[in-house]
Design a protein around this motif. Structure first.
Motif, PDB file in Angstrom:
ATOM      1  N   THR A  60       0.869  -1.167   0.000  1.00 25.49           N
ATOM      2  CA  THR A  60       0.000   0.000   0.000  1.00 25.49           C
ATOM      3  C   THR A  60       0.909   1.221   0.000  1.00 25.49           C
ATOM      4  O   THR A  60       2.121   1.085  -0.144  1.00 25.49           O
ATOM      5  N   LYS A  61       0.338   2.380   0.228  1.00 27.79           N
ATOM      6  CA  LYS A  61       1.172   3.590   0.210  1.00 27.79           C
ATOM      7  C   LYS A  61       2.170   3.647   1.360  1.00 27.79           C
ATOM      8  O   LYS A  61       3.146   4.372   1.296  1.00 27.79           O
ATOM      9  N   ASP A  62       1.961   2.839   2.423  1.00 24.98           N
ATOM     10  CA  ASP A  62       2.881   2.911   3.558  1.00 24.98           C
ATOM     11  C   ASP A  62       3.100   1.576   4.285  1.00 24.98           C
ATOM     12  O   ASP A  62       3.576   1.553   5.409  1.00 24.98           O
ATOM     13  N   ARG A  63       2.747   0.465   3.620  1.00 19.96           N
ATOM     14  CA  ARG A  63       2.894  -0.837   4.283  1.00 19.96           C
ATOM     15  C   ARG A  63       2.992  -1.951   3.246  1.00 19.96           C
ATOM     16  O   ARG A  63       2.370  -1.889   2.200  1.00 19.96           O
ATOM     17  N   ILE A  64       3.776  -2.968   3.565  1.00 22.23           N
ATOM     18  CA  ILE A  64       3.799  -4.186   2.766  1.00 22.23           C
ATOM     19  C   ILE A  64       2.732  -5.109   3.345  1.00 22.23           C
ATOM     20  O   ILE A  64       2.734  -5.410   4.539  1.00 22.23           O
ATOM     21  N   MET A  65       1.800  -5.536   2.493  1.00 30.70           N
ATOM     22  CA  MET A  65       0.670  -6.348   2.942  1.00 30.70           C
ATOM     23  C   MET A  65       0.970  -7.846   2.897  1.00 30.70           C
ATOM     24  O   MET A  65       0.590  -8.580   3.798  1.00 30.70           O
ATOM     25  N   GLY A  66       1.600  -8.291   1.811  1.00 33.21           N
ATOM     26  CA  GLY A  66       1.815  -9.718   1.679  1.00 33.21           C
ATOM     27  C   GLY A  66       2.590 -10.073   0.429  1.00 33.21           C
ATOM     28  O   GLY A  66       2.944  -9.209  -0.379  1.00 33.21           O
ATOM     29  N   LEU A  67       2.830 -11.350   0.302  1.00 38.42           N
ATOM     30  CA  LEU A  67       3.574 -11.901  -0.822  1.00 38.42           C
ATOM     31  C   LEU A  67       2.745 -13.024  -1.428  1.00 38.42           C
ATOM     32  O   LEU A  67       2.205 -13.863  -0.703  1.00 38.42           O
ATOM     33  N   ALA A  68       2.633 -13.031  -2.752  1.00 36.91           N
ATOM     34  CA  ALA A  68       1.847 -14.047  -3.447  1.00 36.91           C
ATOM     35  C   ALA A  68       2.698 -14.723  -4.513  1.00 36.91           C
ATOM     36  O   ALA A  68       3.667 -14.147  -5.006  1.00 36.91           O
ATOM     37  N   GLU A  69       2.292 -15.927  -4.858  1.00 37.74           N
ATOM     38  CA  GLU A  69       2.936 -16.668  -5.933  1.00 37.74           C
ATOM     39  C   GLU A  69       1.941 -16.855  -7.067  1.00 37.74           C
ATOM     40  O   GLU A  69       0.769 -17.173  -6.832  1.00 37.74           O
ATOM     41  N   VAL A  70       2.397 -16.656  -8.295  1.00 36.47           N
ATOM     42  CA  VAL A  70       1.578 -16.920  -9.463  1.00 36.47           C
ATOM     43  C   VAL A  70       1.470 -18.441  -9.596  1.00 36.47           C
ATOM     44  O   VAL A  70       2.482 -19.137  -9.623  1.00 36.47           O
ATOM     45  N   ILE A  71       0.227 -18.939  -9.674  1.00 38.43           N
ATOM     46  CA  ILE A  71       0.025 -20.393  -9.693  1.00 38.43           C
ATOM     47  C   ILE A  71      -0.646 -20.894 -10.973  1.00 38.43           C
ATOM     48  O   ILE A  71      -1.012 -22.066 -11.057  1.00 38.43           O
ATOM     49  N   GLY A  72      -0.799 -20.025 -11.942  1.00 31.39           N
ATOM     50  CA  GLY A  72      -1.428 -20.441 -13.194  1.00 31.39           C
ATOM     51  C   GLY A  72      -1.089 -19.478 -14.310  1.00 31.39           C
ATOM     52  O   GLY A  72      -0.344 -18.514 -14.126  1.00 31.39           O
ATOM     53  N   LYS A  73      -1.666 -19.728 -15.459  1.00 33.58           N
ATOM     54  CA  LYS A  73      -1.403 -18.901 -16.634  1.00 33.58           C
ATOM     55  C   LYS A  73      -2.251 -17.630 -16.606  1.00 33.58           C
ATOM     56  O   LYS A  73      -3.405 -17.653 -16.179  1.00 33.58           O
ATOM     57  N   PRO A  74      -1.682 -16.522 -17.078  1.00 34.12           N
ATOM     58  CA  PRO A  74      -2.448 -15.282 -17.180  1.00 34.12           C
ATOM     59  C   PRO A  74      -3.630 -15.458 -18.149  1.00 34.12           C
ATOM     60  O   PRO A  74      -3.576 -16.283 -19.065  1.00 34.12           O
ATOM     61  N   PHE A  75      -4.661 -14.666 -17.929  1.00 30.05           N
ATOM     62  CA  PHE A  75      -5.839 -14.716 -18.792  1.00 30.05           C
ATOM     63  C   PHE A  75      -6.534 -13.358 -18.775  1.00 30.05           C
ATOM     64  O   PHE A  75      -6.229 -12.501 -17.951  1.00 30.05           O
ATOM     65  N   GLU A  76      -7.475 -13.181 -19.691  1.00 30.74           N
ATOM     66  CA  GLU A  76      -8.292 -11.966 -19.744  1.00 30.74           C
ATOM     67  C   GLU A  76      -9.699 -12.294 -19.293  1.00 30.74           C
ATOM     68  O   GLU A  76     -10.237 -13.352 -19.626  1.00 30.74           O
ATOM     69  N   ASP A  77     -10.309 -11.361 -18.536  1.00 32.71           N
ATOM     70  CA  ASP A  77     -11.678 -11.534 -18.068  1.00 32.71           C
ATOM     71  C   ASP A  77     -12.260 -10.149 -17.801  1.00 32.71           C
ATOM     72  O   ASP A  77     -11.560  -9.260 -17.316  1.00 32.71           O
TER      73      ASP A  77
END
Length: 128
Positions: A42-59
């Motif tokens: 966010t503007k003043d905090r790290i919220m979390g860390l995520a891993e990409v687990i699949g292929k990108p897509f459009e929706d």
């Protein structure tokens, strides 16, 4: 290991966790691959860390307020930081970004450019 940074609101982070998705207005994420990491700030905090687990897509399903974000990647949150750690990590992150990129550190975040190894290593110390 490729790690990128995404600037989001706390509400957007909550939706990312709920739907196991992250979305962007820019199609550049369509080249991302499984195993890449996303550091959410966010503007003043790290919220979390995520891993990409699949292929990108459009929706076009509206999930987040503030935009459609049609380019999406499936994720899993692998680390969520409490406010104390998130605040401390944010300051360390900002300091090392300025050290490594100077006044261009915002460009790295905005364009989701992979972070330098020294930054990834610093962030990794918070995950043990």
């Amino acid at each position: 290991m490729i790690m990128r940074v995404a600037s989001i609101s706390e509400e957007q982070f909550s939706k990312c966790k709920k739907y196991k998705l992250w979305g962007s207005e820019r199609p550049t994420i369509m080249k991302w691959t499984e195993g890449e990491l996303i550091l959410f700030k966010t503007k003043d905090r790290i919220m979390g860390l995520a891993e990409v687990i699949g292929k990108p897509f459009e929706d076009n399903l509206l999930i987040w307020e503030g935009g459609l974000y049609p380019y999406r990647v499936p994720i899993v949150i692998i680390k969520e930081y409490n406010s104390f750690i998130g605040d401390k990590l944010y300051q360390d992150f900002k300091d090392i970004m300025i050290k490594e990129y100077g006044s261009y550190y915002g460009w790295v975040i905005l364009n989701k450019h992979p972070l330098k190894e020294s930054i990834v290593n610093m962030i990794s110390k918070y995950n043990t």
